[in-house]
Motif scaffolding. Structure first.
Motif, short mmCIF file in Angstrom:
data_model
loop_
_atom_site.label_atom_id
_atom_site.label_comp_id
_atom_site.label_asym_id
_atom_site.label_seq_id
_atom_site.Cartn_x
_atom_site.Cartn_y
_atom_site.Cartn_z
N THR A 69 -20.01 66.59 -17.41
CA THR A 69 -20.09 65.25 -17.99
C THR A 69 -20.69 64.26 -16.98
O THR A 69 -21.46 63.38 -17.35
CB THR A 69 -18.72 64.76 -18.47
OG1 THR A 69 -17.75 64.90 -17.42
CG2 THR A 69 -18.26 65.56 -19.68
N ARG A 70 -20.32 64.42 -15.70
CA ARG A 70 -20.90 63.55 -14.68
C ARG A 70 -22.41 63.72 -14.60
O ARG A 70 -23.17 62.74 -14.58
CB ARG A 70 -20.29 63.84 -13.31
CG ARG A 70 -20.89 62.98 -12.17
CD ARG A 70 -20.36 63.37 -10.81
NE ARG A 70 -20.74 64.71 -10.42
CZ ARG A 70 -19.91 65.74 -10.35
NH1 ARG A 70 -18.64 65.60 -10.64
NH2 ARG A 70 -20.35 66.94 -9.96
N GLU A 71 -22.87 64.96 -14.58
CA GLU A 71 -24.30 65.23 -14.46
C GLU A 71 -25.05 64.76 -15.70
O GLU A 71 -26.20 64.31 -15.60
CB GLU A 71 -24.54 66.71 -14.21
CG GLU A 71 -24.10 67.16 -12.82
CD GLU A 71 -24.42 68.62 -12.54
OE1 GLU A 71 -24.91 69.32 -13.48
OE2 GLU A 71 -24.19 69.08 -11.40
N GLN A 72 -24.42 64.84 -16.86
CA GLN A 72 -25.08 64.39 -18.09
C GLN A 72 -25.29 62.88 -18.07
O GLN A 72 -26.37 62.38 -18.39
CB GLN A 72 -24.29 64.80 -19.32
CG GLN A 72 -25.02 64.53 -20.63
CD GLN A 72 -24.39 65.24 -21.81
OE1 GLN A 72 -23.54 66.10 -21.65
NE2 GLN A 72 -24.81 64.89 -23.00
N VAL A 73 -24.24 62.13 -17.70
CA VAL A 73 -24.38 60.68 -17.62
C VAL A 73 -25.32 60.28 -16.49
O VAL A 73 -26.15 59.37 -16.66
CB VAL A 73 -23.00 60.02 -17.45
CG1 VAL A 73 -23.15 58.53 -17.13
CG2 VAL A 73 -22.17 60.20 -18.72
N ALA A 74 -25.23 60.96 -15.36
CA ALA A 74 -26.15 60.67 -14.25
C ALA A 74 -27.59 60.92 -14.69
O ALA A 74 -28.50 60.16 -14.31
CB ALA A 74 -25.81 61.53 -13.04
N GLY A 75 -27.80 61.95 -15.48
CA GLY A 75 -29.14 62.23 -15.99
C GLY A 75 -29.64 61.11 -16.89
O GLY A 75 -30.81 60.72 -16.81
N LEU A 76 -28.75 60.59 -17.75
CA LEU A 76 -29.13 59.47 -18.61
C LEU A 76 -29.50 58.25 -17.78
O LEU A 76 -30.49 57.56 -18.07
CB LEU A 76 -27.98 59.11 -19.54
CG LEU A 76 -27.69 60.06 -20.70
CD1 LEU A 76 -26.35 59.70 -21.34
CD2 LEU A 76 -28.79 60.00 -21.73
N LEU A 77 -28.72 57.97 -16.75
CA LEU A 77 -29.01 56.84 -15.87
C LEU A 77 -30.36 57.01 -15.18
O LEU A 77 -31.16 56.06 -15.09
CB LEU A 77 -27.91 56.70 -14.82
CG LEU A 77 -26.53 56.26 -15.32
CD1 LEU A 77 -25.48 56.44 -14.24
CD2 LEU A 77 -26.55 54.82 -15.79
N THR A 78 -30.63 58.22 -14.71
CA THR A 78 -31.88 58.49 -14.01
C THR A 78 -33.08 58.32 -14.94
O THR A 78 -34.12 57.76 -14.56
CB THR A 78 -31.86 59.91 -13.42
OG1 THR A 78 -30.75 60.02 -12.51
CG2 THR A 78 -33.15 60.22 -12.68
N VAL A 79 -32.93 58.81 -16.17
CA VAL A 79 -34.01 58.67 -17.16
C VAL A 79 -34.27 57.20 -17.44
O VAL A 79 -35.43 56.75 -17.50
CB VAL A 79 -33.65 59.41 -18.46
CG1 VAL A 79 -34.60 59.01 -19.58
CG2 VAL A 79 -33.72 60.93 -18.23
N LYS A 80 -33.22 56.42 -17.63
CA LYS A 80 -33.39 55.00 -17.92
C LYS A 80 -34.01 54.25 -16.74
O LYS A 80 -34.76 53.29 -16.93
CB LYS A 80 -32.05 54.39 -18.31
CG LYS A 80 -31.59 54.75 -19.72
CD LYS A 80 -32.62 54.30 -20.76
CE LYS A 80 -32.26 54.68 -22.16
NZ LYS A 80 -33.30 54.27 -23.14
N GLN A 81 -33.70 54.69 -15.55
CA GLN A 81 -34.34 54.08 -14.39
C GLN A 81 -35.83 54.43 -14.36
O GLN A 81 -36.68 53.56 -14.10
CB GLN A 81 -33.68 54.53 -13.09
CG GLN A 81 -34.30 53.92 -11.85
CD GLN A 81 -33.45 54.10 -10.62
OE1 GLN A 81 -32.92 53.16 -10.07
NE2 GLN A 81 -33.34 55.34 -10.18
N ALA A 82 -36.16 55.68 -14.65
CA ALA A 82 -37.56 56.11 -14.67
C ALA A 82 -38.34 55.39 -15.78
O ALA A 82 -39.54 55.13 -15.62
CB ALA A 82 -37.64 57.62 -14.87
N GLU A 83 -37.67 55.06 -16.89
CA GLU A 83 -38.32 54.36 -17.99
C GLU A 83 -38.50 52.87 -17.70
O GLU A 83 -39.13 52.15 -18.48
CB GLU A 83 -37.49 54.51 -19.27
CG GLU A 83 -37.48 55.92 -19.84
CD GLU A 83 -36.56 56.04 -21.04
OE1 GLU A 83 -35.80 55.07 -21.31
OE2 GLU A 83 -36.58 57.09 -21.72
#
Length: 205
Positions: free
Chosen positions: A138-152
């Motif tokens: 769950t941590r990695e999934q949310v961290a992935g969402l955060l990373t994607v939103k930063q890249a966007e």
């Protein structure tokens, strides 16, 4: 219900019957606690045989772990869809706040089961491994969402995405526990304080 550790993998059970078992387990634990939520109680609540529970899960601990895994999968899938459309930090944080309030209001049994599973994991090595894997995933999934939103170009993260995800879950878990402990209290100002804290970790880009 059995409390022994088991190294046997949980057998796969899908469909409407599986959901009834998950719902029944959550209900029984919320009403009776882990000690009182026996296979007999869960089987009656779910409308299935006790033997079926034994066949698919073997022990209470593995049944609880499966309940938490399935519920978290559903919640995370919903969060993925909701957060994909967030266009700034305020929208992102509002969705996280709404999910916290929703789970406390509509799924208090799930919060109870998660905390019960954590308690069991402190004395059961097999469940400790499963609980740690749940936390990691769950941590990695949310961290992935955060990373994607930063890249966007939607979010600016003030520190490591994994660390922010851990803080978000820590806030949510702690607040959920306190909110369930004092259900008649108005938590709006406390939740807003949490929002202020989160805004120090991520802002609109």
């Amino acid at each position: 219900m059995e409390a022994a550790s088991s190294t046997e993998p949980t057998r796969s059970i899908e469909g409407e019957k599986a959901q009834r078992i998950v719902d029944a387990t959550r209900t029984c634990v919320a009403e009776r606690g882990v000690a009182g939520a026996t296979f007999d109680h869960v089987a009656r609540e779910a409308g299935v045989s006790r033997g079926l529970l034994h066949y698919y899960f073997g022990t209470k601990e593995r049944l609880l772990a499966e309940v938490v895994r399935r519920d978290c999968d559903v919640r995370m899938e919903l969060l993925d869809v909701q957060l994909a459309g967030a266009t700034d930090a305020d929208a992102f944080i509002a969705l996280l706040r709404d999910q916290l309030e929703d789970i406390v209001r509509t799924e208090p049994g799930l919060v109870t089961v998660i905390f019960e599973l954590f308690t069991i994991s402190r004395r059961n090595g097999d469940i400790a491994l499963e609980f740690a894997e749940l936390m990691r995933r769950t941590r990695e999934q949310v961290a992935g969402l955060l990373t994607v939103k930063q890249a966007e170009g939607v979010l600016e993260l003030k520190t490591d995405a994994d660390a922010i995800a851990d803080v978000l879950f820590g806030l949510a878990d702690g607040l959920a526990l306190r909110m369930l402990g004092e259900p008649d209290r108005d938590w709006s100002t406390t939740i807003e304080a949490g929002v202020v804290a989160v805004r120090s970790l991520l802002t609109s880009a």
